[in-house]
Design an enzyme around this catalytic site. Structure first.
Site, PDB file in Angstrom:
ATOM      1  N   ARG A  20       0.978  -1.149  -0.096  1.00 16.36           N
ATOM      2  CA  ARG A  20      -0.081  -0.149   0.026  1.00 16.36           C
ATOM      3  C   ARG A  20       1.061   1.280   0.005  1.00 16.36           C
ATOM      4  O   ARG A  20       2.144   1.189   0.155  1.00 16.36           O
ATOM      5  CB  ARG A  20      -0.803   0.036   1.195  1.00 16.36           C
ATOM      6  CG  ARG A  20      -0.340  -0.185   2.522  1.00 16.36           C
ATOM      7  CD  ARG A  20      -1.208  -0.558   3.625  1.00 16.36           C
ATOM      8  NE  ARG A  20      -0.814  -1.468   4.600  1.00 16.36           N
ATOM      9  CZ  ARG A  20      -0.398  -0.768   5.892  1.00 16.36           C
ATOM     10  NH1 ARG A  20      -0.760   0.774   5.973  1.00 16.36           N
ATOM     11  NH2 ARG A  20       0.258  -1.115   6.954  1.00 16.36           N
ATOM     12  N   ASN A  29      11.420   0.484   1.217  1.00 15.22           N
ATOM     13  CA  ASN A  29      10.279   1.429   1.713  1.00 15.22           C
ATOM     14  C   ASN A  29       9.687   0.991   2.788  1.00 15.22           C
ATOM     15  O   ASN A  29       9.007   1.885   3.347  1.00 15.22           O
ATOM     16  CB  ASN A  29       9.166   1.384   0.210  1.00 15.22           C
ATOM     17  CG  ASN A  29       8.115   1.970   0.944  1.00 15.22           C
ATOM     18  OD1 ASN A  29       7.915   3.189   0.891  1.00 15.22           O
ATOM     19  ND2 ASN A  29       6.893   0.962   1.160  1.00 15.22           N
ATOM     20  N   TYR A  80      10.897   8.163  15.395  1.00 13.46           N
ATOM     21  CA  TYR A  80      10.906   8.074  14.011  1.00 13.46           C
ATOM     22  C   TYR A  80      11.841   9.199  13.369  1.00 13.46           C
ATOM     23  O   TYR A  80      12.729   8.624  12.497  1.00 13.46           O
ATOM     24  CB  TYR A  80       9.454   8.859  13.777  1.00 13.46           C
ATOM     25  CG  TYR A  80       9.139   8.729  12.086  1.00 13.46           C
ATOM     26  CD1 TYR A  80       8.855   7.383  11.357  1.00 13.46           C
ATOM     27  CD2 TYR A  80       9.081   9.884  11.495  1.00 13.46           C
ATOM     28  CE1 TYR A  80       8.642   7.363  10.146  1.00 13.46           C
ATOM     29  CE2 TYR A  80       8.929   9.917  10.035  1.00 13.46           C
ATOM     30  CZ  TYR A  80       8.420   8.581   9.404  1.00 13.46           C
ATOM     31  OH  TYR A  80       8.511   8.543   7.917  1.00 13.46           O
TER      32      TYR A  80
HETATM   33  P1  NAP Z   1       2.057   2.952   4.890  1.00  9.38           P
HETATM   34  O1  NAP Z   1       0.846   3.140   3.848  1.00  9.38           O
HETATM   35  O2  NAP Z   1       1.725   2.731   6.297  1.00  9.38           O
HETATM   36  O3  NAP Z   1       2.899   1.492   4.475  1.00  9.38           O
HETATM   37  C1  NAP Z   1       3.865   0.960   5.080  1.00  9.38           C
HETATM   38  C2  NAP Z   1       4.233  -0.122   4.437  1.00  9.38           C
HETATM   39  O4  NAP Z   1       5.227  -0.803   5.079  1.00  9.38           O
HETATM   40  C3  NAP Z   1       3.003  -1.425   4.189  1.00  9.38           C
HETATM   41  O5  NAP Z   1       3.192  -2.045   3.146  1.00  9.38           O
HETATM   42  C4  NAP Z   1       3.549  -2.262   5.350  1.00  9.38           C
HETATM   43  O6  NAP Z   1       3.150  -3.419   5.183  1.00  9.38           O
HETATM   44  C5  NAP Z   1       5.047  -2.260   5.220  1.00  9.38           C
HETATM   45  N1  NAP Z   1       5.795  -2.727   6.745  1.00  9.38           N
HETATM   46  C6  NAP Z   1       5.589  -1.974   7.728  1.00  9.38           C
HETATM   47  N2  NAP Z   1       6.437  -2.784   8.536  1.00  9.38           N
HETATM   48  C7  NAP Z   1       7.087  -3.958   7.773  1.00  9.38           C
HETATM   49  C8  NAP Z   1       7.730  -5.067   8.120  1.00  9.38           C
HETATM   50  N3  NAP Z   1       8.156  -5.184   9.332  1.00  9.38           N
HETATM   51  N4  NAP Z   1       8.174  -5.758   7.248  1.00  9.38           N
HETATM   52  C9  NAP Z   1       7.597  -5.588   5.796  1.00  9.38           C
HETATM   53  N5  NAP Z   1       6.864  -4.656   5.431  1.00  9.38           N
HETATM   54  C10 NAP Z   1       6.473  -3.741   6.632  1.00  9.38           C
HETATM   55  O7  NAP Z   1       3.071   3.774   4.891  1.00  9.38           O
HETATM   56  P2  NAP Z   1       3.691   4.838   3.664  1.00  9.38           P
HETATM   57  O8  NAP Z   1       3.245   6.314   4.135  1.00  9.38           O
HETATM   58  O9  NAP Z   1       3.213   4.369   2.411  1.00  9.38           O
HETATM   59  O10 NAP Z   1       5.180   4.916   3.856  1.00  9.38           O
HETATM   60  C11 NAP Z   1       6.045   4.323   3.195  1.00  9.38           C
HETATM   61  C12 NAP Z   1       7.551   4.792   3.633  1.00  9.38           C
HETATM   62  O11 NAP Z   1       7.593   6.074   3.260  1.00  9.38           O
HETATM   63  C13 NAP Z   1       7.852   4.451   5.192  1.00  9.38           C
HETATM   64  O12 NAP Z   1       9.332   4.261   5.182  1.00  9.38           O
HETATM   65  C14 NAP Z   1       7.515   5.915   5.660  1.00  9.38           C
HETATM   66  O13 NAP Z   1       8.438   6.145   6.748  1.00  9.38           O
HETATM   67  C15 NAP Z   1       7.843   6.836   4.567  1.00  9.38           C
HETATM   68  N6  NAP Z   1       7.373   8.221   4.541  1.00  9.38           N
HETATM   69  C16 NAP Z   1       6.085   8.218   4.417  1.00  9.38           C
HETATM   70  C17 NAP Z   1       5.590   9.643   4.694  1.00  9.38           C
HETATM   71  C18 NAP Z   1       4.143  10.024   4.529  1.00  9.38           C
HETATM   72  O14 NAP Z   1       3.947  11.129   4.854  1.00  9.38           O
HETATM   73  N7  NAP Z   1       3.389   8.852   4.423  1.00  9.38           N
HETATM   74  C19 NAP Z   1       6.372  10.746   4.698  1.00  9.38           C
HETATM   75  C20 NAP Z   1       7.843  10.477   4.588  1.00  9.38           C
HETATM   76  C21 NAP Z   1       8.394   9.116   4.619  1.00  9.38           C
HETATM   77  P3  NAP Z   1       1.599  -4.341   5.860  1.00  9.38           P
HETATM   78  O15 NAP Z   1       0.765  -3.905   4.744  1.00  9.38           O
HETATM   79  O16 NAP Z   1       2.279  -5.674   5.995  1.00  9.38           O
HETATM   80  O17 NAP Z   1       1.640  -3.503   7.030  1.00  9.38           O
END
Ligand code: NAP
Length: 258
Positions: A16, A92, A158
């Site tokens: 996702r 990611n 974080y």
């Molecule tokens: P998200 O929608 O919460 O998705 C997180 C993803 O990481 C999911 O696919 C989840 O898998 C996976 N995941 C979590 N723990 C895991 C583990 N132990 N092993 C394998 N997969 C795991 O988050 P997102 O916003 O897309 O974030 C993706 C990345 O971007 C992250 O590193 C986050 O810190 C970074 N980021 C996000 C933002 C933002 O505003 N959203 C901003 C800056 C950076 P499951 O579906 O199995 O839970």
């Protein structure tokens, strides 16, 4: 035009959010994509990321992987390497733990570090080792954050984890550059995903107001930079961090007299 035909890309946390957009975008550019996370392999083909890629005419599979398990990372990457050869890794998978330092329990601190820091390390070590052993150039894109470049009030663990990811990116960037392996990071600002659903509407409006272009990013806007860093267009970019944040790191708008 970016053409990744013949390349294999592993995307962690591709079920996702940003990971899903990255997987779909790399596949649209021709890459075979392996979605490595805890849930995509369990989702029905109608909703999974790999199922969507195949429906669009691309090539993809999903493998179960918890990035915090070093043995699982090692065996999973060895199997992907043996079957396809790994050309691109998008690190990611991530979680967000909120709280200032004094509000953070040992358990939350370690959960944050295990996924964002240890997981990135295990996956990067496995992919880069495979590339080196095969004598093959490659690309690693770490999904860091603006919180790895600037403190974010109330997100102590974080921010620490994202600063560490950027340190790892810079170090690995220089260590493997001579082998044709580019390690870089993208630093998203606020992005519309499940992770930012913690913010209610007033907080979101305030955060948008502090962003020079006044908007949050779509996952696709982050994926577009991941695509660039996964392609030959970025061959001379080493250990860099590309912010995709609507100007957040450049300046916070201040309305004098408002
Ligand atoms: P998200 O929608 O919460 O998705 C997180 C993803 O990481 C999911 O696919 C989840 O898998 C996976 N995941 C979590 N723990 C895991 C583990 N132990 N092993 C394998 N997969 C795991 O988050 P997102 O916003 O897309 O974030 C993706 C990345 O971007 C992250 O590193 C986050 O810190 C970074 N980021 C996000 C933002 C933002 O505003 N959203 C901003 C800056 C950076 P499951 O579906 O199995 O839970």
């Amino acid at each position: 035009m970016i053409d990744l035909a013949g390349k294999t890309a592993v995307v962690t946390g591709g079920s996702r959010g940003i990971g899903r957009a990255a997987a779909l975008t790399l596949a649209a550019a021709g890459a075979r994509v392996v979605v490595a996370d805890r849930s995509d392999h369990r989702a029905p083909a109608e909703t999974s990321t790999s199922g969507e890629i195949v429906r669009r005419g691309g090539s993809a599979s999903s493998v179960p992987l918890d990035v915090t398990d070093p043995d699982a990372v090692s065996s999973t990457f060895a199997a992907i390497e043996a079957e396809h050869g790994i050309d691109v890794l998008v690190n990611n998978a991530g979680v967000l733990v909120s709280g200032s330092l004094t509000d953070t329990s040992d358990e939350d601190w370690h959960r944050q570090m295990r996924v964002n820091v240890d997981g990135t390390f295990y996956c990067m070590r496995a992919a880069v080792s495979a590339m080196l052993a095969a004598g093959r150039p490659g690309k690693v894109v770490n999904v860091a954050s603006i919180s790895g470049l600037r403190a974010n009030p109330g997100f102590s663990a974080y921010c620490t984890s994202k600063f560490a990811m950027i340190g790892m990116t810079r170090q690995a960037g220089i260590d493997y550059a001579a082998h044709g392996i580019n390690v870089n990071a993208v630093a998203p600002g606020f992005v519309e995903t499940d992770m930012t659903a913690i913010y209610d509407a007033p907080v979101r409006r305030a955060l948008e107001g502090q962003t020079p272009n006044g908007r949050w990013a779509s996952p696709q806007q982050i994926a577009d930079t991941i695509l660039y860093l996964s392609s030959s267009l970025s061959d001379h970019v080493v250990g860099e961090v590309v912010a995709v944040d609507g100007g957040w790191l450049v300046a916070t708008p201040v309305q004098v007299g408002a």
